[in-house]
Design an enzyme around this catalytic site. Structure first.
Site, PDB file in Angstrom:
ATOM      1  CD  GLN A  31      39.161  46.971  54.107  1.00 56.97           C
ATOM      2  OE1 GLN A  31      38.950  45.805  53.808  1.00 56.97           O
ATOM      3  NE2 GLN A  31      38.567  47.964  53.468  1.00 56.97           N
ATOM      4  CG  HIS A  62      40.955  46.577  37.315  1.00 56.05           C
ATOM      5  ND1 HIS A  62      42.219  46.855  37.769  1.00 56.05           N
ATOM      6  CD2 HIS A  62      40.167  46.528  38.413  1.00 56.05           C
ATOM      7  CE1 HIS A  62      42.198  46.980  39.092  1.00 56.05           C
ATOM      8  NE2 HIS A  62      40.964  46.784  39.502  1.00 56.05           N
ATOM      9  CG  ASP A 156      36.636  45.431  42.147  1.00 59.56           C
ATOM     10  OD1 ASP A 156      37.179  44.353  42.451  1.00 59.56           O
ATOM     11  OD2 ASP A 156      37.283  46.487  41.980  1.00 59.56           O
ATOM     12  CG  ASP A 159      38.446  36.273  48.346  1.00 58.49           C
ATOM     13  OD1 ASP A 159      37.938  35.684  47.378  1.00 58.49           O
ATOM     14  OD2 ASP A 159      39.627  36.664  48.364  1.00 58.49           O
TER      15      ASP A 159
END
Length: 286
Positions: A31, A62, A156, A159
Site C-alpha cells: 500500500q 485505541h 485493528d 476497511d
C-alpha cells in the site's frame, strides 16, 4: 497553494485535511503510506489516501478497542492484535499489568518501521516491551493456523478493501472464535454505520451465528467523520454484564489515566441509537 489530502473511501462523501508539511510518502509492497502534519490533528497517517490515525485523537479509538474488552473480561492475560502496525493498540493493551503476553500480527512490516520513525508517540515504546511478540504475517493466515488460547482478540483492521478485506469474512471470524480461550472476547473495527452500514451488518450476522453475546458498541472519533464508529463485540461469556462498580474497581486498580475511556463511557457505549440497532440481526422492529 495549500495542499489538501482528500480520501475517497465513500462513493458520495469525502473529507479533506490540510497538509501543512509532508513528512513521508512512499509505496510498500502492499500500500501507499503517507505521513503529513495538520494544524488540528498533528501528524496524520494515511494508507492509500485513507486516513488511518492521527496524533490528536488516536487515543479514543485505541482506548475503546482495548480497555472495553480487557476491563470487562477482568482477567485477560493473553491478548492478540490483528493489524495495528502503528503501535497504538499495543501501547494501550500493555498499560494493563495483568496482561502477560501480547501477540501482534501485522501484514506490512513497512508500516511498523516508518511508524516507529515518523509516529513514535503512537507506540510510545510498546515495540520494546518484552511482553510484545511482533509477527509480520497475514492476519487471516495466522488466525487460521494459531493454537489460540487468547483471552482477548482485537482486530485493528483497515476497511474491507485491499489487504483488509479478508479480515471481514465469516471464515476469519470462525477461526478467531476458535482461537479464543473460554469466555474470551473478540472485538473488531466496523467503520461508521451511517456511511458503511453493510460493514457492520455483515459482521454482526457472522457474530450472531458464532457467539452467545453478539453486539456492537460506539465511540465518536473526529478523524472518522460521518457519525460514531462501531466496534463489534462477540463472546460466549457474560462480560458485557459486568456491574459498573466492578468496572470502576478494575479501572482504579489498573491505574489508567485515559484521554477518553471511563467506566461510565464503557457502559454507555453499548446503548445503540435506533439507526445502528436496526443494522443488527433481529432488530428490524426497532
Amino acid at each position: 497553494m495549500t495542499d489538501w489530502s482528500t480520501e475517497a473511501l465513500h462513493a458520495d462523501y469525502a473529507q479533506s485535511l490540510r497538509v501543512d508539511k509532508l513528512i513521508y510518502d512512499s509505496e510498500t509492497a502492499h500500500q501507499r503510506l503517507r505521513v503529513f502534519e495538520n494544524p488540528t490533528f498533528g501528524r496524520v497517517l494515511t494508507l492509500d489516501d485513507v486516513v488511518q490515525t492521527t496524533e490528536a485523537d488516536n487515543a479514543i479509538y485505541h482506548e475503546m478497542l482495548t480497555h472495553v474488552p480487557i476491563l470487562a473480561h477482568g482477567a485477560a492475560a493473553r491478548v492478540c492484535i490483528i493489524g495495528g502496525g502503528d503501535g497504538g493498540m499495543a501501547r494501550e493493551v500493555l498499560k494493563h499489568a495483568t496482561v502477560s503476553h501480547v501477540t501482534m500480527v501485522e501484514i506490512d512490516g513497512g508500516v511498523v518501521a516508518f511508524s516507529r520513525q515518523y509516529l513514535p508517540s503512537l507506540s510510545a515504546g510498546a515495540f520494546d516491551d518484552p511482553r510484545l511478540d511482533l509477527v509480520i504475517a497475514d492476519g487471516a493466515d495466522f488466525m487460521r493456523d494459531t493454537k489460540g488460547g487468547f483471552d482477548v482478540i482485537i482486530v485493528d483492521s483497515t476497511d474491507p478493501v485491499g489487504p483488509g478485506e479478508v479480515l471481514f469474512t465469516d471464515t476469519f471470524y470462525g477461526h478467531a472464535k476458535r482461537a479464543l480461550a473460554p469466555n474470551g472476547i473478540l472485538v473488531t473495527q466496523n467503520g461508521v454505520p451511517f456511511l458503511q452500514p453493510q460493514e457492520l451488518t455483515n459482521t454482526m450476522r457472522a457474530f450472531t451465528a458464532l457467539f452467545a453475546d453478539a453486539t456492537c458498541y460506539l465511540a465518536s472519533i473526529p478523524t472518522y467523520a460521518g457519525g460514531p464508529m462501531a466496534f463489534g463485540w462477540g463472546t460466549d461469556g457474560d462480560a458485557r454484564a459486568t456491574p459498573p462498580d466492578v468496572l470502576q474497581g478494575r479501572f482504579d486498580a489498573a491505574g489508567l489515566a485515559p484521554y477518553y475511556y471511563t467506566p461510565q463511557v464503557h457502559k454507555a457505549a453499548f446503548a445503540l441509537p435506533g439507526y445502528v440497532a436496526r443494522l443488527l440481526p433481529g432488530s428490524s422492529s426497532l
